[in-house]
Design a protein around this motif. Sequence first.
Motif, PDB file in Angstrom:
ATOM      1  N   MET A   1      74.573 112.560   0.776  1.00  0.00           N
ATOM      2  CA  MET A   1      75.605 112.982   1.693  1.00  0.00           C
ATOM      3  C   MET A   1      76.993 112.727   1.103  1.00  0.00           C
ATOM      4  O   MET A   1      77.854 113.567   1.186  1.00  0.00           O
ATOM      5  N   PHE A   2      77.148 111.531   0.525  1.00  0.00           N
ATOM      6  CA  PHE A   2      78.436 111.214  -0.068  1.00  0.00           C
ATOM      7  C   PHE A   2      78.700 112.093  -1.293  1.00  0.00           C
ATOM      8  O   PHE A   2      79.835 112.517  -1.525  1.00  0.00           O
ATOM      9  N   ARG A   3      77.649 112.389  -2.040  1.00  0.00           N
ATOM     10  CA  ARG A   3      77.793 113.238  -3.220  1.00  0.00           C
ATOM     11  C   ARG A   3      78.222 114.655  -2.824  1.00  0.00           C
ATOM     12  O   ARG A   3      79.037 115.285  -3.494  1.00  0.00           O
ATOM     13  N   VAL A   4      77.694 115.146  -1.713  1.00  0.00           N
ATOM     14  CA  VAL A   4      78.072 116.476  -1.228  1.00  0.00           C
ATOM     15  C   VAL A   4      79.545 116.489  -0.828  1.00  0.00           C
ATOM     16  O   VAL A   4      80.274 117.442  -1.128  1.00  0.00           O
ATOM     17  N   MET A   5      79.994 115.415  -0.163  1.00  0.00           N
ATOM     18  CA  MET A   5      81.407 115.343   0.221  1.00  0.00           C
ATOM     19  C   MET A   5      82.309 115.307  -1.005  1.00  0.00           C
ATOM     20  O   MET A   5      83.363 115.951  -1.030  1.00  0.00           O
ATOM     21  N   VAL A   6      81.910 114.568  -2.028  1.00  0.00           N
ATOM     22  CA  VAL A   6      82.719 114.488  -3.252  1.00  0.00           C
ATOM     23  C   VAL A   6      82.762 115.847  -3.946  1.00  0.00           C
ATOM     24  O   VAL A   6      83.827 116.278  -4.422  1.00  0.00           O
TER      25      VAL A   6
ATOM     26  N   ARG B   1      86.107 118.089  -4.613  1.00  0.00           N
ATOM     27  CA  ARG B   1      86.526 118.557  -5.942  1.00  0.00           C
ATOM     28  C   ARG B   1      86.791 120.053  -5.948  1.00  0.00           C
ATOM     29  O   ARG B   1      87.722 120.529  -6.583  1.00  0.00           O
ATOM     30  N   LYS B   2      85.957 120.789  -5.226  1.00  0.00           N
ATOM     31  CA  LYS B   2      86.140 122.245  -5.190  1.00  0.00           C
ATOM     32  C   LYS B   2      87.310 122.650  -4.301  1.00  0.00           C
ATOM     33  O   LYS B   2      88.005 123.615  -4.590  1.00  0.00           O
ATOM     34  N   HIS B   3      87.495 121.921  -3.188  1.00  0.00           N
ATOM     35  CA  HIS B   3      88.554 122.243  -2.228  1.00  0.00           C
ATOM     36  C   HIS B   3      89.377 120.977  -1.956  1.00  0.00           C
ATOM     37  O   HIS B   3      89.062 120.203  -1.054  1.00  0.00           O
ATOM     38  N   PRO B   4      90.434 120.730  -2.731  1.00  0.00           N
ATOM     39  CA  PRO B   4      91.217 119.497  -2.567  1.00  0.00           C
ATOM     40  C   PRO B   4      91.908 119.385  -1.206  1.00  0.00           C
ATOM     41  O   PRO B   4      92.292 118.288  -0.796  1.00  0.00           O
ATOM     42  N   SER B   5      92.023 120.486  -0.484  1.00  0.00           N
ATOM     43  CA  SER B   5      92.667 120.407   0.826  1.00  0.00           C
ATOM     44  C   SER B   5      91.782 119.707   1.857  1.00  0.00           C
ATOM     45  O   SER B   5      92.243 119.395   2.954  1.00  0.00           O
ATOM     46  N   LEU B   6      90.513 119.440   1.529  1.00  0.00           N
ATOM     47  CA  LEU B   6      89.620 118.729   2.443  1.00  0.00           C
ATOM     48  C   LEU B   6      89.789 117.213   2.382  1.00  0.00           C
ATOM     49  O   LEU B   6      89.298 116.505   3.262  1.00  0.00           O
ATOM     50  N   ILE B   7      90.478 116.700   1.374  1.00  0.00           N
ATOM     51  CA  ILE B   7      90.632 115.257   1.203  1.00  0.00           C
ATOM     52  C   ILE B   7      91.339 114.617   2.398  1.00  0.00           C
ATOM     53  O   ILE B   7      90.860 113.600   2.917  1.00  0.00           O
ATOM     54  N   PRO B   8      92.460 115.159   2.910  1.00  0.00           N
ATOM     55  CA  PRO B   8      93.069 114.537   4.094  1.00  0.00           C
ATOM     56  C   PRO B   8      92.141 114.560   5.316  1.00  0.00           C
ATOM     57  O   PRO B   8      92.134 113.615   6.110  1.00  0.00           O
ATOM     58  N   LEU B   9      91.353 115.615   5.453  1.00  0.00           N
ATOM     59  CA  LEU B   9      90.411 115.686   6.569  1.00  0.00           C
ATOM     60  C   LEU B   9      89.373 114.580   6.474  1.00  0.00           C
ATOM     61  O   LEU B   9      89.069 113.904   7.464  1.00  0.00           O
TER      62      LEU B   9
END
Length: 82
Positions: free
Chosen positions: A1-6, A10-18
């Motif tokens: 699960m954590f690997r999928v989030m990482v 990486r593919k969509h950096p705009s998801l990091i704040p979310l």
Amino acid sequence: MFRVMVNHARKHPSLIPLFLIIGSGGIGAALYVMRLAVFNPDVCWDKKNNPEPWNKLAPNDQYKFYSVNVDYSKLKKDRPDF
């Protein structure tokens, strides 16, 4: 699960704040529930030695997170003023 989030981050950096906001909200909720479970006088973990801890509260004991009508100048001080 954590690997999928990482990988998504990486593919969509705009998801990091979310991810950060949702993670901090989950951690905050868990800490608040832990605070309620440990410091609330209505919760009794040790039923053998202290079966009714809410009967041992003084009228001026503050156990709520926020008390509205409290005159703090009249409360007993447990520690010295520096």
